[in-house]
Design a protein around this motif. Structure first.
Motif, PDB file in Angstrom:
ATOM      1  N   TYR A  48      96.701  50.750  44.848  1.00 52.04           N
ATOM      2  CA  TYR A  48      97.478  49.554  45.187  1.00 52.04           C
ATOM      3  C   TYR A  48      98.780  49.498  44.397  1.00 52.04           C
ATOM      4  CZ  TYR A  48      95.723  46.381  48.657  1.00 52.04           C
ATOM      5  OH  TYR A  48      95.423  45.786  49.849  1.00 52.04           O
ATOM      6  N   PHE A  51     101.372  51.556  45.885  1.00 58.39           N
ATOM      7  CA  PHE A  51     101.974  51.036  47.127  1.00 58.39           C
ATOM      8  C   PHE A  51     103.418  50.635  46.856  1.00 58.39           C
ATOM      9  CE2 PHE A  51      98.700  49.089  50.273  1.00 58.39           C
ATOM     10  CZ  PHE A  51      97.958  50.242  50.282  1.00 58.39           C
ATOM     11  N   ASP A 100     101.178  58.371  54.144  1.00 61.71           N
ATOM     12  CA  ASP A 100     100.917  57.045  54.733  1.00 61.71           C
ATOM     13  C   ASP A 100      99.466  56.844  55.136  1.00 61.71           C
ATOM     14  OD1 ASP A 100     103.493  56.099  54.383  1.00 61.71           O
ATOM     15  OD2 ASP A 100     104.174  56.781  56.350  1.00 61.71           O
ATOM     16  N   ARG A 103      97.717  54.717  52.481  1.00 60.03           N
ATOM     17  CA  ARG A 103      98.079  53.305  52.640  1.00 60.03           C
ATOM     18  C   ARG A 103      97.319  52.694  53.824  1.00 60.03           C
ATOM     19  NH1 ARG A 103     102.554  50.194  51.148  1.00 60.03           N
ATOM     20  NH2 ARG A 103     103.527  52.022  50.231  1.00 60.03           N
ATOM     21  N   SER A 104      97.265  53.412  54.935  1.00 64.12           N
ATOM     22  CA  SER A 104      96.583  52.899  56.139  1.00 64.12           C
ATOM     23  C   SER A 104      95.094  52.661  55.902  1.00 64.12           C
ATOM     24  CB  SER A 104      96.750  53.875  57.307  1.00 64.12           C
ATOM     25  OG  SER A 104      98.101  53.992  57.657  1.00 64.12           O
ATOM     26  N   GLU A 107      94.798  49.554  53.743  1.00 61.36           N
ATOM     27  CA  GLU A 107      95.180  48.345  54.499  1.00 61.36           C
ATOM     28  C   GLU A 107      94.103  47.991  55.519  1.00 61.36           C
ATOM     29  OE1 GLU A 107      99.048  49.436  56.002  1.00 61.36           O
ATOM     30  OE2 GLU A 107     100.063  48.583  54.240  1.00 61.36           O
ATOM     31  N   MET A 108      93.537  48.983  56.182  1.00 60.39           N
ATOM     32  CA  MET A 108      92.465  48.711  57.159  1.00 60.39           C
ATOM     33  C   MET A 108      91.229  48.160  56.446  1.00 60.39           C
ATOM     34  SD  MET A 108      92.995  51.949  59.723  1.00 60.39           S
ATOM     35  CE  MET A 108      91.391  51.830  60.432  1.00 60.39           C
ATOM     36  N   MET A 110      91.233  46.425  53.678  1.00 56.79           N
ATOM     37  CA  MET A 110      91.567  45.043  53.286  1.00 56.79           C
ATOM     38  C   MET A 110      91.441  44.093  54.459  1.00 56.79           C
ATOM     39  SD  MET A 110      91.987  44.327  50.201  1.00 56.79           S
ATOM     40  CE  MET A 110      92.995  42.867  50.050  1.00 56.79           C
ATOM     41  N   GLU A 111      91.943  44.518  55.610  1.00 54.77           N
ATOM     42  CA  GLU A 111      91.802  43.682  56.811  1.00 54.77           C
ATOM     43  C   GLU A 111      90.338  43.387  57.075  1.00 54.77           C
ATOM     44  OE1 GLU A 111      93.736  45.219  60.327  1.00 54.77           O
ATOM     45  OE2 GLU A 111      95.552  45.696  59.179  1.00 54.77           O
ATOM     46  N   GLU A 114      88.851  40.915  54.513  1.00 61.81           N
ATOM     47  CA  GLU A 114      89.453  39.592  54.592  1.00 61.81           C
ATOM     48  C   GLU A 114      89.104  38.842  55.878  1.00 61.81           C
ATOM     49  OE1 GLU A 114      93.599  40.462  53.939  1.00 61.81           O
ATOM     50  OE2 GLU A 114      93.403  40.181  51.775  1.00 61.81           O
TER      51      GLU A 114
END
Length: 115
Positions: A48, A51, A100, A103-104, A107-108, A110-111, A114
């Motif tokens: 993180y 990032f 990337d 990062r993806s 991020e996926m 985290m989605e 959440e």
């Protein structure tokens, strides 16, 4: 046919179709190993932090409240799994995300948590 026999039914066509789409076991093993790397909070925190900017070990240690040794150990794991890359500037080594995809993946994840 009683209820017990319903659960013993095998749909051969479905089984064969799914079986033909499964990746080889070696690939699934490698994927499971990759996800194990994401199973450590310290490594996630490092990723993180990366990032936002490339960072040296000292910066990461201060940012995350960890020892340089602890950060170096986790960076070695991340580097061995091709999740971070490094460049040297004199005696200082700067780390960044490999690409990337890293990062993806985060991020996926985290989605998902959440939701």
């Amino acid at each position: 046919m009683d209820n017990k026999d319903e659960f013993l039914c095998v749909h051969e066509d479905v089984v064969e179709k799914v079986k033909s789409q499964l990746p080889p076991d070696e690939i699934l093993y490698d994927l499971a190993e990759l996800f194990k790397v994401f199973g450590d909070t310290t490594r996630i925190r490092i990723l993180y932090a990366l990032f936002e900017s490339e960072l040296c070990v000292n910066d990461m240690a201060q940012l995350l409240g960890l020892s340089q040794t602890a950060v170096s150990h986790q960076l070695r794991v991340l580097k061995n799994n091709k999740l971070v890359r490094f460049r040297k500037e004199g005696k200082i080594v700067f780390y960044s995300l490999s690409d990337d995809h890293v990062r993806s993946i985060i991020e996926m994840g985290m989605e998902h948590v959440e939701e």
